[in-house]
Design an enzyme around this catalytic site. Structure first.
Site, PDB file in Angstrom:
ATOM      1  CD1 TRP A 165      43.742 -54.333   0.490  1.00  0.00           C
ATOM      2  CD2 TRP A 165      45.446 -54.171   1.917  1.00  0.00           C
ATOM      3  NE1 TRP A 165      43.339 -53.525   1.527  1.00  0.00           N
ATOM      4  CE2 TRP A 165      44.375 -53.406   2.420  1.00  0.00           C
ATOM      5  CE3 TRP A 165      46.639 -54.219   2.663  1.00  0.00           C
ATOM      6  CZ2 TRP A 165      44.436 -52.693   3.623  1.00  0.00           C
ATOM      7  CZ3 TRP A 165      46.698 -53.504   3.854  1.00  0.00           C
ATOM      8  CH2 TRP A 165      45.607 -52.753   4.322  1.00  0.00           C
ATOM      9  CG  ASN A 179      40.136 -52.861   3.115  1.00  0.00           C
ATOM     10  OD1 ASN A 179      40.658 -52.969   2.019  1.00  0.00           O
ATOM     11  ND2 ASN A 179      39.168 -52.008   3.337  1.00  0.00           N
ATOM     12  CG  ASP A 180      36.140 -52.821   5.125  1.00  0.00           C
ATOM     13  OD1 ASP A 180      37.263 -52.700   5.633  1.00  0.00           O
ATOM     14  OD2 ASP A 180      35.413 -51.867   4.855  1.00  0.00           O
ATOM     15  CD1 TRP A 198      42.502 -50.210   1.063  1.00  0.00           C
ATOM     16  CD2 TRP A 198      43.094 -48.448  -0.176  1.00  0.00           C
ATOM     17  NE1 TRP A 198      41.361 -49.536   0.724  1.00  0.00           N
ATOM     18  CE2 TRP A 198      41.683 -48.457  -0.034  1.00  0.00           C
ATOM     19  CE3 TRP A 198      43.685 -47.435  -0.923  1.00  0.00           C
ATOM     20  CZ2 TRP A 198      40.873 -47.476  -0.608  1.00  0.00           C
ATOM     21  CZ3 TRP A 198      42.881 -46.464  -1.500  1.00  0.00           C
ATOM     22  CH2 TRP A 198      41.493 -46.490  -1.333  1.00  0.00           C
ATOM     23  CB  SER A 243      32.633 -51.848   2.423  1.00  0.00           C
ATOM     24  OG  SER A 243      33.946 -52.309   2.614  1.00  0.00           O
ATOM     25  NE  ARG A 270      34.140 -44.892   3.835  1.00  0.00           N
ATOM     26  CZ  ARG A 270      34.622 -43.677   4.042  1.00  0.00           C
ATOM     27  NH1 ARG A 270      34.332 -42.695   3.224  1.00  0.00           N
ATOM     28  NH2 ARG A 270      35.408 -43.442   5.084  1.00  0.00           N
ATOM     29  CG  ASP A 271      31.345 -48.509   4.195  1.00  0.00           C
ATOM     30  OD1 ASP A 271      31.852 -48.654   3.063  1.00  0.00           O
ATOM     31  OD2 ASP A 271      31.949 -47.996   5.154  1.00  0.00           O
ATOM     32  CD  GLU A 305      35.618 -45.964   7.576  1.00  0.00           C
ATOM     33  OE1 GLU A 305      36.064 -45.436   6.556  1.00  0.00           O
ATOM     34  OE2 GLU A 305      36.285 -46.763   8.258  1.00  0.00           O
TER      35      GLU A 305
HETATM   36  C1  FRU Z   1      36.647 -49.392   6.115  1.00  0.00           C
HETATM   37  C2  FRU Z   1      36.613 -48.710   4.748  1.00  0.00           C
HETATM   38  C3  FRU Z   1      35.193 -48.537   4.257  1.00  0.00           C
HETATM   39  C4  FRU Z   1      35.383 -48.458   2.764  1.00  0.00           C
HETATM   40  C5  FRU Z   1      36.519 -49.428   2.537  1.00  0.00           C
HETATM   41  C6  FRU Z   1      37.456 -49.044   1.421  1.00  0.00           C
HETATM   42  O1  FRU Z   1      37.828 -50.054   6.360  1.00  0.00           O
HETATM   43  O2  FRU Z   1      37.286 -47.458   4.808  1.00  0.00           O
HETATM   44  O3  FRU Z   1      34.518 -47.427   4.814  1.00  0.00           O
HETATM   45  O4  FRU Z   1      34.229 -48.807   2.056  1.00  0.00           O
HETATM   46  O5  FRU Z   1      37.239 -49.500   3.759  1.00  0.00           O
HETATM   47  O6  FRU Z   1      38.395 -50.054   1.181  1.00  0.00           O
END
Ligand code: FRU
Length: 505
Positions: free
Chosen positions: A40, A42-43, A67, A104, A170-171, A223
């Site tokens: 998997w 994602n970001d 995830w 992230s 976050r992020d 986010e």
């Molecule tokens: C966005 C998010 C971020 C977080 C990450 C977790 O897709 O939800 O806000 O840091 O993915 O995987």
């Protein structure tokens, strides 16, 4: 909150898979977009250009195709197409009582060793990210440092560097701001729909400088904020700042941007209070952050949120990297996104059989097949249509003579003055529909002296369409079967010129 809505959907998809989970799906494996070899993603995280290499870290589950176990995967590239896959750079932190996910964030080169975390007189790379502690319902900001060029990171002993005792915070995205000689962080106050701005001299102690928001789209959690200076109309003396924010919308994952000024403390937006500016008109482009390059250049990469069918042995892919700039329009300054010139410049060599060109052709037959295009749904088309009094012109893709009417239509509607991707047929008839919330995606766009330019990037599992040199972009995920690869160009009395590169070399 985006996370719970999307991951809820993702888990539902896993529980009732359209495809058994371990059946490989090579027909959907992108050829020129990044995916991890397996498992998997994602970001995108920690985008940093170092010694001629683009470093891409990414949200990664190193163990499963869904995830979980959030860690930073790592890959590098010199051309943004071929990626060297490297070991996980920052793994989740597991102790006997708890788990900390590496969410992230960003990475900077601390070349003057402001953090004191360097070695042998050399500054370290520092990753700044959210430590998510699901058991404690806490998100705080951590740093970790690397003295081996970004391959491996050590957690800073004084973590967290910012903790507000909050569940959704976050992020962090960090950059060096020369005028005040300090590091600047933008970080999401998710439920407040705000971006908090912090400053620091050493990446360890952070001072709150200001808050931006709520503003624009606020119906769901904010986010992945990031901020970059961009040149206006190619004039290097004119620089404005753009602030990006991601949020889930009723059309699916989305991003908005604000154009304004940053004075080292505050970001002040010029956006009108009544208008929200979307980055992309589709339902896949999310959590994008920039590579910051020299001379106020920036290249944005986003995660393309997967649709419902499972892909295997990977799940999740990145967008084509997009070079950013600003253009003055009658409505104000607007973001321009073009497929990275680093890739565009090399298309002739990246392509399986060089370029196929169609010069100034009248489409009186309405539909002309492009047999060169897609044996496997991986190609790149740059086209220009002279629209005259035509209604609609564009491309039909994922065509299959045994399944007529199953295709996806991408084009320009001169009556509605809109660039569009229409997945209605595929959603209705396809055995593996993407399950879009809405099957038609549109962005308003004007003809330029009767002309419309369309760049169409199809890569097995994704469609990205760029209109009028990056003025408007629409991205979505598609799931055609292995045999539905036909492409044609259509339009009534339209004059079209195009270049096409097959990208499945
Ligand atoms: C966005 C998010 C971020 C977080 C990450 C977790 O897709 O939800 O806000 O840091 O993915 O995987």
């Amino acid at each position: 909150m985006f996370k719970s809505i999307f991951y809820g959907l993702a888990f539902a998809a896993v529980a009732t898979p359209a495809f058994a989970q371990d059946v490989s799906t090579p027909q959907w494996r992108p050829t020129y977009h990044f995916t991890p070899p397996q498992n998997w993603t994602n970001d995108p995280n920690g985008l940093i250009f170092l010694n001629g290499k683009y470093n891409l870290y990414f949200q990664n589950n190193p163990f499963e195709n869904k995830w979980g176990h959030m860690s930073w995967g790592h890959a590098t590239s010199t051309d943004l197409v071929h990626w060297d896959n490297l070991p996980v750079a920052i793994p989740e932190i597991v102790t006997k009582d708890t788990t900390t996910y590496i969410y992230s964030g960003s990475a900077v080169l601390d070349k003057n060793n402001t953090s004191g975390l360097g070695k042998d007189g050399k500054g370290p790379l520092v990753a700044i990210f959210t430590a998510d502690k699901p058991k404690q319902h806490n998100e705080s900001q951590y740093i970790a440092y690397s003295n081996d060029g970004g391959l491996s990171y050590t957690q800073y002993a004084g973590n967290p560097v910012i903790d507000l005792d909050k569940k959704d915070f976050r992020d962090p995205n960090v950059f060096w701001y020369e005028p005040t000689k300090q590091w600047i962080m933008t970080v999401a106050m998710v439920d407040e729909h705000m971006v908090r701005i912090y400053g620091s001299k050493n990446l360890k102690q952070w001072t709150r400088l200001s808050d931006f928001g709520p503003a624009g789209y606020t119906k769901s959690g904010w986010e992945c904020p990031s901020m970059v200076p961009l040149v206006v109309n190619g004039d290097k003396s004119k620089v404005k700042w753009v602030l990006f924010v991601s949020a889930f919308t009723d059309r699916g994952p989305g991003m908005q941007y604000f154009v304004g000024d940053f004075d080292g403390t505050n970001f002040k937006s010029d956006n009108s209070a009544t208008e929200t500016l979307p980055v992309d008109g589709g339902d896949a482009f999310y959590a994008a952050i920039p590579w910051r390059l020299a001379n106020h250049k920036a290249t944005l990469m986003g995660w393309l949120v997967p649709g419902k069918p499972d892909t295997y042995p990977w799940r999740g892919q990145m967008s084509i990297p997009r070079d950013l700039s600003l253009r003055a329009t009658s409505e104000g300054l607007r973001l321009i996104q073009q497929p990275a010139i680093t890739i565009k410049d090399k298309l002739n060599t990246l392509s399986a059989d060089g370029v196929f060109a169609m010069e100034s052709t009248d489409l009186r037959d309405k539909e002309v097949p492009l047999p060169k295009a897609g044996k496997t749904n991986a190609y790149w088309i740059d086209a220009e249509f002279a629209m005259a009094d035509v209604k609609v012109a564009g491309f039909k893709i994922a065509q299959n003579k045994d399944l007529p009417g199953n295709d996806i239509i991408i084009g320009y509607d001169a009556i509605k003055q809109q660039l569009f991707i229409d997945c209605t047929n595929a959603e209705k008839n396809n055995k593996q529909p993407a399950n879009h919330i809405q099957a038609v995606h549109m962005r308003p766009m004007k003809l330029l002296n009767g002309l419309v330019k369309i760049q169409l990037l199809v890569d097995r599992n994704s469609v990205e369409v760029f209109g009028n040199d990056g003025e408007k972009v629409i991205t979505t995920e598609i799931y055609p079967d292995a045999k539905s690869t036909g492409v044609s160009v259509f339009g009534n009395y339209v004059n079209v010129s195009l270049k096409l590169w097959r990208m499945d070399k």
